[in-house]
Write a protein that holds these residues in place. Structure first.
Motif, PDB file in Angstrom:
ATOM      1  N   VAL A 183       0.839  -1.202   0.000  1.00  0.00           N
ATOM      2  CA  VAL A 183       0.000   0.000   0.000  1.00  0.00           C
ATOM      3  C   VAL A 183       0.875   1.252   0.000  1.00  0.00           C
ATOM      4  CG1 VAL A 183      -1.629   1.375   1.346  1.00  0.00           C
ATOM      5  CG2 VAL A 183      -1.989  -1.089   1.066  1.00  0.00           C
ATOM      6  N   ALA A 193       1.858   9.238  -5.981  1.00  0.00           N
ATOM      7  CA  ALA A 193       2.298  10.603  -5.667  1.00  0.00           C
ATOM      8  C   ALA A 193       3.339  11.082  -6.672  1.00  0.00           C
ATOM      9  CB  ALA A 193       2.861  10.662  -4.250  1.00  0.00           C
ATOM     10  N   LEU A 201       1.112   4.091  -2.925  1.00  0.00           N
ATOM     11  CA  LEU A 201       0.862   5.509  -2.658  1.00  0.00           C
ATOM     12  C   LEU A 201       2.022   6.377  -3.138  1.00  0.00           C
ATOM     13  CD1 LEU A 201      -0.747   5.317   0.906  1.00  0.00           C
ATOM     14  CD2 LEU A 201      -1.881   5.870  -1.259  1.00  0.00           C
TER      15      LEU A 201
END
Length: 236
Positions: free
Chosen positions: A7, A15, A11
């Motif tokens: 996870v 980003a 992320l």
């Protein structure tokens, strides 16, 4: 690896991709605005003190510009204005200050007929900058010289240069919409004058204007350094 690590990795990737996309978008927008506004981009950047603020101002100009109902001049009216310019230019020989004032008025009249606002110099500049950003510096210089002329501080050579600067914008305003497209304005202003050949009477008036300027100034013969393009424009 655990689900939590996957996870976190996901992320981070999202980003990074979002940041790269945003950077590409802002670079593309900056490049577009620089192409469209030309030297006006740097002027606004210096005045606003930052790229973000400058680009907000320029995008605001674009939005206000879209609200204008701009129109091309009728070919007959275009020729009438050209004839008026010839008469103004001929008047320069005997009354240079009055000729510069009339040139300013004629440019403003053409602005109005094209659909541009005609009140307030900065307001006019803001709207003109969207499609005439590469020629706008000529208008600013002409306006500055006109202010000096009003207080009798402009030399004959200054006034002659004002006529050159006014004509640069005048010719673009006369052109059908799209021919003065950003990116080509610089060529129209400083390029080969044969592309915008004027009638014999206008060329003759320009030559008489140059002769008059030479008689009343102490400038050496020939165009001063940095003004060769302007002299070609005046003689076109």
């Amino acid at each position: 690896m655990s689900t939590a690590i996957w996870v976190v990795v996901a992320l981070v990737v999202v980003a990074v991709l979002a940041a790269a996309g945003y950077l590409a978008m802002t670079r593309s927008r900056t490049a577009r605005l620089r192409r469209r506004f030309g030297p006006e981009y740097d002027r606004v950047l210096e005045r606003q003190g930052g790229r973000a603020a400058a680009e907000r101002e320029l995008r605001s100009r674009e939005e206000r510009h879209q609200e204008l109902e701009l129109r091309d001049l009728d070919p007959r009216r275009r020729e009438e204005y050209r004839e008026q310019w010839v008469r103004v230019q001929e008047r320069f020989v005997d009354a240079p200050e009055a000729a510069v004032e009339q040139a300013d008025q004629l440019v403003t009249v053409v602005m109005g007929e094209r659909g541009y606002p005609t009140h307030g110099f900065e307001e006019k500049v803001a709207h003109l900058s969207v499609e005439h950003g590469r020629t706008l510096d000529h208008y600013r210089r002409a306006h500055t010289i006109s202010g000096k002329a009003a207080t009798k501080e402009a030399s004959t050579e200054d006034l002659r240069q004002a006529m050159v600067h006014y004509r640069a914008l005048f010719e673009e305003l006369l052109a059908p919409h799209g021919e003065a497209h950003p990116g080509r304005g610089e060529e129209r202003t400083t390029g080969n004058p044969a592309r915008h050949a004027a009638p014999h009477t206008e060329r003759h008036a320009a030559e008489r204007t140059d002769e008059h300027a030479a008689e009343h100034t102490a400038a050496p013969a020939g165009p001063p350094a940095g003004h060769r393009g302007d002299d070609r424009t005046m003689r076109s």
